[in-house]
Scaffold this motif. Structure first.
Motif, PDB file in Angstrom:
ATOM      1  N   THR A  87       0.876  -1.182   0.000  1.00  0.00           N
ATOM      2  CA  THR A  87       0.000   0.000   0.000  1.00  0.00           C
ATOM      3  C   THR A  87       0.914   1.233   0.000  1.00  0.00           C
ATOM      4  N   LYS A  88       0.301   2.410   0.144  1.00  0.00           N
ATOM      5  CA  LYS A  88       1.132   3.629   0.181  1.00  0.00           C
ATOM      6  C   LYS A  88       1.672   3.904   1.588  1.00  0.00           C
ATOM      7  N   SER A  89       1.425   2.984   2.491  1.00  0.00           N
ATOM      8  CA  SER A  89       1.893   3.161   3.867  1.00  0.00           C
ATOM      9  C   SER A  89       3.431   3.161   3.925  1.00  0.00           C
ATOM     10  N   ARG A  90       3.976   4.112   4.654  1.00  0.00           N
ATOM     11  CA  ARG A  90       5.441   4.237   4.736  1.00  0.00           C
ATOM     12  C   ARG A  90       5.854   4.638   6.160  1.00  0.00           C
ATOM     13  N   ALA A  91       7.062   4.208   6.504  1.00  0.00           N
ATOM     14  CA  ALA A  91       7.716   4.755   7.700  1.00  0.00           C
ATOM     15  C   ALA A  91       8.839   5.630   7.160  1.00  0.00           C
ATOM     16  N   ILE A  92       8.853   6.901   7.552  1.00  0.00           N
ATOM     17  CA  ILE A  92       9.792   7.853   6.932  1.00  0.00           C
ATOM     18  C   ILE A  92      10.750   8.423   7.976  1.00  0.00           C
ATOM     19  N   TRP A  93      12.030   8.234   7.720  1.00  0.00           N
ATOM     20  CA  TRP A  93      13.072   8.791   8.608  1.00  0.00           C
ATOM     21  C   TRP A  93      13.688  10.022   7.942  1.00  0.00           C
ATOM     22  N   ARG A  94      13.890  11.030   8.758  1.00  0.00           N
ATOM     23  CA  ARG A  94      14.561  12.239   8.246  1.00  0.00           C
ATOM     24  C   ARG A  94      15.835  12.434   9.062  1.00  0.00           C
ATOM     25  N   PHE A  95      16.962  12.334   8.364  1.00  0.00           N
ATOM     26  CA  PHE A  95      18.266  12.492   9.028  1.00  0.00           C
ATOM     27  C   PHE A  95      18.800  13.887   8.728  1.00  0.00           C
TER      28      PHE A  95
ATOM     29  N   GLU B  67      11.905   6.762 -17.759  1.00  0.00           N
ATOM     30  CA  GLU B  67      13.303   6.776 -18.187  1.00  0.00           C
ATOM     31  C   GLU B  67      14.195   6.663 -16.957  1.00  0.00           C
ATOM     32  N   SER B  68      15.375   6.087 -17.159  1.00  0.00           N
ATOM     33  CA  SER B  68      16.300   5.935 -16.029  1.00  0.00           C
ATOM     34  C   SER B  68      17.357   7.022 -16.082  1.00  0.00           C
ATOM     35  N   LYS B  69      17.685   7.527 -14.911  1.00  0.00           N
ATOM     36  CA  LYS B  69      18.805   8.470 -14.881  1.00  0.00           C
ATOM     37  C   LYS B  69      19.614   8.255 -13.607  1.00  0.00           C
ATOM     38  N   THR B  70      20.885   8.559 -13.700  1.00  0.00           N
ATOM     39  CA  THR B  70      21.770   8.345 -12.553  1.00  0.00           C
ATOM     40  C   THR B  70      21.693   9.547 -11.619  1.00  0.00           C
ATOM     41  N   VAL B  71      21.562   9.269 -10.343  1.00  0.00           N
ATOM     42  CA  VAL B  71      21.549  10.361  -9.363  1.00  0.00           C
ATOM     43  C   VAL B  71      22.600  10.103  -8.291  1.00  0.00           C
ATOM     44  N   ASP B  72      23.076  11.207  -7.712  1.00  0.00           N
ATOM     45  CA  ASP B  72      24.079  11.105  -6.651  1.00  0.00           C
ATOM     46  C   ASP B  72      23.384  11.263  -5.301  1.00  0.00           C
ATOM     47  N   LEU B  73      23.670  10.342  -4.407  1.00  0.00           N
ATOM     48  CA  LEU B  73      22.979  10.327  -3.102  1.00  0.00           C
ATOM     49  C   LEU B  73      23.156  11.655  -2.366  1.00  0.00           C
ATOM     50  N   ILE B  74      24.352  12.174  -2.381  1.00  0.00           N
ATOM     51  CA  ILE B  74      24.620  13.392  -1.613  1.00  0.00           C
ATOM     52  C   ILE B  74      24.175  14.639  -2.382  1.00  0.00           C
ATOM     53  N   ASN B  75      24.594  14.718  -3.646  1.00  0.00           N
ATOM     54  CA  ASN B  75      24.339  15.954  -4.399  1.00  0.00           C
ATOM     55  C   ASN B  75      22.883  16.105  -4.840  1.00  0.00           C
ATOM     56  N   ASP B  76      22.236  14.965  -5.167  1.00  0.00           N
ATOM     57  CA  ASP B  76      20.875  15.059  -5.702  1.00  0.00           C
ATOM     58  C   ASP B  76      19.786  14.749  -4.694  1.00  0.00           C
ATOM     59  N   LEU B  77      20.083  13.904  -3.739  1.00  0.00           N
ATOM     60  CA  LEU B  77      18.996  13.440  -2.852  1.00  0.00           C
ATOM     61  C   LEU B  77      19.012  14.100  -1.479  1.00  0.00           C
ATOM     62  N   VAL B  78      20.138  14.654  -1.076  1.00  0.00           N
ATOM     63  CA  VAL B  78      20.160  15.386   0.199  1.00  0.00           C
ATOM     64  C   VAL B  78      19.581  16.777  -0.064  1.00  0.00           C
ATOM     65  N   ALA B  79      18.627  17.185   0.783  1.00  0.00           N
ATOM     66  CA  ALA B  79      17.963  18.481   0.586  1.00  0.00           C
ATOM     67  C   ALA B  79      18.924  19.627   0.874  1.00  0.00           C
ATOM     68  N   LYS B  80      18.461  20.847   0.521  1.00  0.00           N
ATOM     69  CA  LYS B  80      19.343  22.011   0.706  1.00  0.00           C
ATOM     70  C   LYS B  80      19.716  22.220   2.167  1.00  0.00           C
ATOM     71  N   ASP B  81      18.787  21.868   3.062  1.00  0.00           N
ATOM     72  CA  ASP B  81      19.077  22.065   4.499  1.00  0.00           C
ATOM     73  C   ASP B  81      19.934  20.931   5.066  1.00  0.00           C
ATOM     74  N   GLY B  82      20.408  20.041   4.210  1.00  0.00           N
ATOM     75  CA  GLY B  82      21.305  18.965   4.656  1.00  0.00           C
ATOM     76  C   GLY B  82      20.589  17.712   5.125  1.00  0.00           C
ATOM     77  N   SER B  83      19.269  17.685   4.987  1.00  0.00           N
ATOM     78  CA  SER B  83      18.536  16.502   5.485  1.00  0.00           C
ATOM     79  C   SER B  83      18.379  15.453   4.389  1.00  0.00           C
ATOM     80  N   LEU B  84      18.339  14.213   4.835  1.00  0.00           N
ATOM     81  CA  LEU B  84      18.116  13.091   3.915  1.00  0.00           C
ATOM     82  C   LEU B  84      16.874  12.343   4.394  1.00  0.00           C
ATOM     83  N   THR B  85      15.944  12.097   3.458  1.00  0.00           N
ATOM     84  CA  THR B  85      14.687  11.428   3.829  1.00  0.00           C
ATOM     85  C   THR B  85      14.683  10.018   3.250  1.00  0.00           C
ATOM     86  N   ILE B  86      14.538   9.047   4.143  1.00  0.00           N
ATOM     87  CA  ILE B  86      14.501   7.639   3.711  1.00  0.00           C
ATOM     88  C   ILE B  86      13.172   7.033   4.143  1.00  0.00           C
ATOM     89  N   ALA B  87      12.433   6.517   3.155  1.00  0.00           N
ATOM     90  CA  ALA B  87      11.151   5.875   3.471  1.00  0.00           C
ATOM     91  C   ALA B  87      11.337   4.361   3.417  1.00  0.00           C
TER      92      ALA B  87
END
Lengths: 451, 547
Positions: free
Chosen positions: B243-251, B338-358
């Motif tokens: 389902t769309k149920s998620r547990a979401i951690w914000r580091f 379409e598939s594209k390569t992303v960088d964990l730090i540069n693309d997925l970490v938010a501007k405030d430095g947080s990383l969200t993992i569901a």
């Protein structure tokens, strides 16, 4: 009060202490030595078998712990129980197991503690784990834990029976039975057991029901000297023979047919009718006459001295046969040990396998032959039809399988087919049977995919 | 979980401490001033001021050398009182501990449990042994000196009474430090020897980065918690599979420095963020029993509308946890498939430095349970000895608190009474603080002592309102007063849970410096200061001729 008064009073106390010591020493004189006779307490302890060595294996750790705690054992035990409950609720299994071991050291002869904790480990803790291998590990933990209790309480029949229940019932009949039964012979911890069984539970690599049977036999042996507190005595003593039935039925469920299964049913029949069936019980309804399950009308008339006694004995035999489901199992085993019945089971099972592998023509031929044989056997043993039982579920499974095959082949089922009587009379059970069959077929298809 | 502490409210804790100190000392000063006035009339005020002035002079002219000499005397006296006998008890416990602890599981997987059992045993033994020995020593020192009149040889010298109290505490702390130092070093060796070789990897100090946890329900809406599957322990919240149920951690503050070099199955190294999880499964149907329940790590960056499925895994060994590496380079699926390569730090970490993992469960009809402590970023571990000795520091601080309280009590009551008083005080602090909190916070229904005494014989359950009549009003009023008294006790009792760091060490985590170690230090100081002053004033006002 001057100093001399005080000294005299202390001397008087000392005198009383010495005086009291004399009878205590005499009464408590230990036995076993040849030079002096044992004291009264020692003699009574031996007579009533109250010594640690009379009850079972001596555990020095337990004795040391109890001695160190002096009179605080009760407080310590209560605290430990409370801790164990907390650890269980918070899923801290390591500490829970460790605490239960500590409780047992303080209460080594408290049978309920052994029963409760082993059940807790084998049934409750095991169910908390997601992996079947982990679940099996905790079932084993429960069984191993109980084995210590059996050693420490060498005369108690209840614990041996409980061990039989974990190994027979939990391993053989839980949701994970298909895996557990396999793991019992080939432990999943291959690193430690090299693909063989865990020797502490199954040294010879036998079927779980046969190992359970050995424990039930031990329980029965112990029961002759110490009263069990679990079931009615007739039921309690029926378990070794019942294990044979479970073993034979499990072989069929695992898809093992032919002579091995037929022999298993034959053994079960003989054990049931010649051993358990001939065992004499003195029941409260007719305390003056011995009763057995296999008693015929002639036996009853011969045993009873008066008309009233005969009436009570007849009723007792009937009642206890019902309690143990004696007549059903006798009839079932008699039927199952016949080669035609073995063929029926084999053909229906093979039809299921053939269906799951899309060999429809073969499946159809097998299931139809199986249904025919099944119907013939039920005709021969009509009494089986009156019991609400797994055998009828097998018959319903066969009809369902047949219908599935016809549907997939685009054929229409005929109105007249073997086992129709059962199908019509057992409509209420069909959804459950169908769900079980569908699940089996799904698992089968997964296995085929894996291959 | 006892290795994930709540943030320590430093400022509010300090203000509360200050308020309690001010109230206690104001009350004491007011009472003594009034009693002086009553007994000496107008002259009493002047005498009181003079006495107070002398006290302040004594306190501020404390001599280090005199304190050292007295502390040394206390140390020698404690050794003479056979304090070192504790080593005999310690040795006996260690020699026979193996008998009483469960045998380590032969299976390598479960042998890890031996770490928990042995570490817990050791730290408990050290805590209780040290506490009992130091309590006995601290409580009988001054009363014995008074009884034997040997205290006269001290007070007739230029040693001040403030220095006597302070030096007693320091001397006993010195003895305790030696005892604890030797016992803890021995214990560390013992643990390494007792733990099975296959489980020694668990003797470590994980350095976790904790995140904040939130949940989405099955429709994808934000919710405060997941589903309760009927566990008595509501620590974990569950999400529904498929389902769309998620547990979401914000580091917060995720930087490239947190990445670790890991090795894949082919032996190739890669840069990754190391995650450790302990996810519990609840099956509502048998499902596929050939494997454990599956879950996915999904990395989210709402700012860039990115959602990357980093891995699909099985929960595996749910109660021991699993470690996975989230690769720095990931493949993202765009909305146009379409598939594209992303960088964990540069693309997925938010501007405030947080990383969200569901975390999502992929098996339909199955549930996964998680709490905040069940997922964290695992930085390179510290040696086990680091966390072990931090826990020993916690025990040491507890010993300092025990000695401080013991010496203080011994300045106004005799030895046995001081022992009983402080033992009760500490036992209530350990076992009763949580009880009092629940009672006062209305977490437990059924009212106070008198209301419960009324409900029990009348078979009235705790959710039913009491009948309104003068009798029940009286009961509530008496309970209110008693709860007020309990509230006062609650303010005085130390929060000793900060000293117990066993949970960290037993579970292989480094002790949290800011939220556990620092509070333990502050609690000790918080009691040390007022206790020394109380002890000093009590000894000053005590008639030393009385035995």
């Amino acid at each position: 009060m001057n100093q001399s008064e005080s000294r005299n009073r202390k001397l008087a106390y000392l005198g009383f202490i010495v005086l009291l010591l004399v009878p205590i020493v005499l009464l408590g004189m230990p036995g076993g030595g040849s030079s002096t006779p044992p004291g009264l307490l020692s003699s009574m302890r031996s007579k009533f078998e109250l010594g640690e060595s009379d009850i079972g294996k001596i555990d020095p750790t337990s004795a040391a712990m109890n001695m160190v705690l002096l009179g605080f054992r009760g407080i310590a035990v209560n605290t430990l129980w409370s801790n164990m409950d907390h650890y269980k609720n918070t899923k801290n299994w390591a500490q829970m197991k460790s605490t239960s071991d500590a409780i047992i050291r303080l209460q080594p002869h408290f049978i309920s503690v052994w029963r409760f904790t082993s059940w807790n480990l084998a049934f409750n803790v095991s169910a908390e784990w997601d992996s079947v291998k982990d679940r099996f590990h905790w079932v084993k933990e429960g069984a191993k834990f109980l084995q210590n209790g059996i050693d420490i309480n060498a005369k108690n029949p209840d614990l041996a029976w409980e061990e039989g229940r974990i190994i027979g019932f939990k391993i053989g009949m839980s949701d994970e039975a298909r895996y557990f039964r396999k793991f019992f012979k080939n432990d999943p911890d291959t690193e430690l057991y090299k693909g063989g069984p865990d020797p502490k539970l199954n040294e010879q690599g036998l079927d779980n029901y046969l190992v359970a049977r050995d424990w039930y036999l031990k329980a029965n042996d112990r029961e002759l000297n110490q009263r069990q507190r679990i079931l009615d005595r007739t039921l309690f003593r029926s378990y070794p023979a019942r294990s044979y039935f479970d073993y034979a039925a499990a072989l069929q469920k695992d898809g093992v047919f032919g002579e091995q299964t037929r022999v298993a049913w034959d053994d079960a029949y003989r054990d049931w009718t010649t051993k358990f069936g001939r065992e004499v019980f003195y029941v409260p309804e007719v305390p003056e006459v011995g009763m057995s399950m296999e008693m015929t009308e002639d036996d009853i008339s011969r045993q009873a001295k008066t008309g009233d006694e005969e009436r009570r004995l007849r009723k007792a035999v009937d009642d206890y046969q019902k309690i143990c489901n004696y007549r059903y199992w006798r009839e079932r085993a008699r039927c199952e040990r016949e080669p035609q019945m073995a063929d029926a089971h084999r053909e229906i099972y093979e039809a299921q396998v053939a269906y799951s592998e899309q060999r429809l023509t073969e499946a159809k031929a097998l299931v139809e032959s199986g249904m025919k044989n099944f119907a013939a056997m039920l005709k021969k043993y009509p009494d089986l039809l009156q019991y609400d039982d797994l055998l009828l579920e097998d018959a319903l499974t066969a009809v369902l399988m047949w219908q599935y095959i016809l549907k997939l082949s685009g054929e229409t089922p005929s109105d007249d087919y073997p086992l129709k009587v059962i199908w019509d009379s057992q409509q209420g059970r069909i959804p459950d049977v169908q769900a079980r069959l569908d699940r089996w077929l799904l698992e089968q298809s997964r296995n085929i995919d894996k291959k | 979980m006892d290795f994930l502490p709540d943030p320590f409210p430093l400022l509010s804790a300090f203000l509360q401490w200050l308020a309690v100190i001010v109230v206690i000392f104001s009350s004491v000063l007011l009472i003594t001033f009034t009693s002086n006035l009553v007994s000496n009339g107008a002259r009493g005020a002047a005498l009181y001021g003079q006495s107070l002035g002398q006290s302040l002079v004594e306190i501020f002219s404390t001599s280090v050398s005199r304190c050292y000499a007295l502390a040394k005397l206390t140390f020698t006296e404690a050794i003479r009182r056979k304090a070192l006998f504790v080593f005999v008890v310690f040795a006996v416990l260690f020699m026979f501990a193996g008998w009483f602890l469960s045998d380590p599981d032969q299976s390598a997987k479960y042998a890890k449990d031996a770490v928990k059992i042995h570490v817990t045993f050791i730290l408990n033994v050290l805590t209780w042994l040290t506490m009992i020995v130091m309590l006995l020593l601290a409580c009988i020192g001054i009363p014995e000196d008074i009884r034997l009149r040997s205290i006269h040889t001290v007070v007739t010298k230029p040693a001040r009474r403030f220095e006597i109290v302070l030096s007693r505490i320091l001397g006993y702390v010195g003895v305790g430090t030696v005892l604890l130092g030797i016992m803890s070093a021995t214990s560390l060796v013992w643990i390494y020897r007792q733990v099975p070789v296959s489980a020694r990897s668990e003797l470590t100090a994980r350095q976790p980065i904790w995140g904040q946890l939130s949940f989405l329900d099955r429709m994808g809406n934000e919710t405060t918690a997941g589903i309760n599957v009927g566990d008595i322990w509501d620590y974990r919240s569950y999400i529904e599979g498929a389902t769309k149920s998620r547990a979401i951690w914000r580091f917060e503050n995720v930087t490239p420095a947190m990445l670790t070099t890991m090795t894949d199955e082919d032996g190739k190294t890669y840069e990754a963020l190391r995650l450790e999880s302990r996810i519990e499964a609840f099956r509502s149907h048998k499902g596929n029993m050939d494997r454990t329940t599956r879950f996915q790590y999904i990395i989210l960056n709402p700012e860039r509308n990115l959602e990357v499925t980093a891995a699909t895994l099985e929960i595996g060994d749910e109660f021991s946890g699993r470690t996975d590496g989230i690769r720095r380079t990931l493949i993202a699926e765009t909305k146009d498939n379409e598939s594209k390569t992303v960088d964990l730090i540069n693309d997925l970490v938010a501007k405030d430095g947080s990383l969200t993992i569901a975390v999502a469960c992929t098996d339909p009809g199955q549930y996964l349970g998680m709490a905040r402590s069940d997922l964290f970023i695992r930085l390179p571990d510290a040696p086990f000895a680091v966390t072990f000795f931090k826990a020993i520091l916690g025990i040491w601080l507890f010993m300092v608190l025990t000695v401080t309280l013991g010496v203080t009590a011994s300045t106004f009551v005799k030895g046995p009474f001081a022992i009983m008083t402080i033992f009760t005080f500490l036992t209530v602090s350990i076992t009763g603080r949580e009880f009092i909190r629940k009672l006062l916070s209305d977490e437990w229904k059924g009212g106070g002592a008198f209301e419960s005494a009324y409900r029990i014989p009348t078979y009235m359950n705790d959710t039913t309102d009491l009948p309104s009549n003068p009798g029940t009003q009286l009961i509530k009023w008496v309970d209110w007063i008693m709860n007020g008294f309990l509230w006062l006790i609650q303010q005085i009792l130390p929060n000793v849970s900060y000293f117990n760091m066993t949970g960290y060490v037993a579970n292989g985590f480094d002790v949290d410096n800011w939220n556990t170690l620092l509070p333990a230090v502050l609690v000790t100081i918080g009691y040390f200061i007022p206790c020394v002053l109380i002890g000093y004033y009590c000894l000053r006002s005590r008639e030393l001729e009385a035995k």
